[in-house]
Design a protein around this motif. Sequence first.
Motif: not given
Length: 308
Positions: A40, A43, A48, A50, A59
Motif C-alpha cells: 500500500e 502504491g 505502478p 497491482y 503482486y
Amino acid sequence: MRASRLVTLLLLLQNRGRMTAQQLAEELEVSVRTVYRDVEALGAAGIPLYGAAGHAGGYRLVDGYRTRLTGLTANEAQAAFLAALPGAAADLGLGEALATAQLKLRAALPAQLREQAGRIRERFLLDAPGWYSDADRTPHLAQVAAAVWEGRATVLRYRRWRAPEEIERRVEPYGLVLKAGRWYLVAGGPSGIRTYRVDQILGLRPLEEFAVPDGFDLATYWNGYVADFRARLQTGEALVRLTPEGARRLGVTPASEGWTEARVPIELIDHAHGEFLRLGTDIEVVAPAELRDRIAATVRTLAARYGD
C-alpha cells in the motif's frame, strides 16, 4: 529500516515478476500483514504495481516499469557477480549488504544480462579453505575491517611464534587480504609495513584517524610479499630420482621411460623430510646427504616398528 525493506520489495518484484504476499513475506522475513502495508505504501508513492487474487494471483509491477543500468557488457555483468565472495562478505559483517547490492544490480540490468548474471550464481562457487583445514576463527575480523574502512590507527594485541609470544603494537591498517581461507591485515608501523594474521589478533583498541601513504597499492604490496615469502622458503635444493608416478605427483616432467632425475627446490630439511616421505617408494633422495640420512633413519625405524 522500513525504507530499506520497501526498496528490497520493489527490487524483488523487478527481478522475479509476479510474487505472492506469502513469498514476499518469506523473502523479507516479515509477516504477510506487513507485506500488505508495504505494498500500500509503494502504491501511495506512485509505484505502478497491482495485485490479483486467486491461485495465479500475486503482486507484480506494470510491464515496462524497470530501471535499466546502461553501459555494461555481458562479460562485465558476469564478472560483477563472479567477483562477489559471499563467505568473505559474511565474515566482514557485510553479507546482507552484499545480497542487497546484488539484488539492486540485477534489478537494473536488461533482461538478457540479468539472465546471464543469474547463471553465474547458479554455476560457479568459490570455496576458499583447503580440504584438510577449516577456516581460521577470526573473532576480531569485523573490528579490524572497521579500522581499515574508517582509516583509524589501532593498538593490536598480537600472538606471534617467537618470544615474546604476546606483543602490543600500534599500527595503521592499510588493507585486508583473504588468502587460501585465511585473513591477513596489512598495516604500517614503526618498522614499516608488516603483515599480520587476523586469527592471531587477541584484541584491538581504535585510536585516531590516519591517511594511507600516497602511492600505496594493496595488490602490488601483496604480490611482492608473496613473492618474497616464497623466495625465503625455497632456499635449498634437493637432487632426487622419481618413478613416473613420483614425477607426476611432484610436477616434474618425466623421462621417456624408467626413473627421472631432477633437482627440486626445498624449504627446511624438516619440511622436505615430511613432504618427500609422502611419496613413499616413488622417490629416492640422492642429495643433500643430511636429508637422505634423515629419510633413511625414518625408514629403518618404520621397518623395525612394523617388522613383526
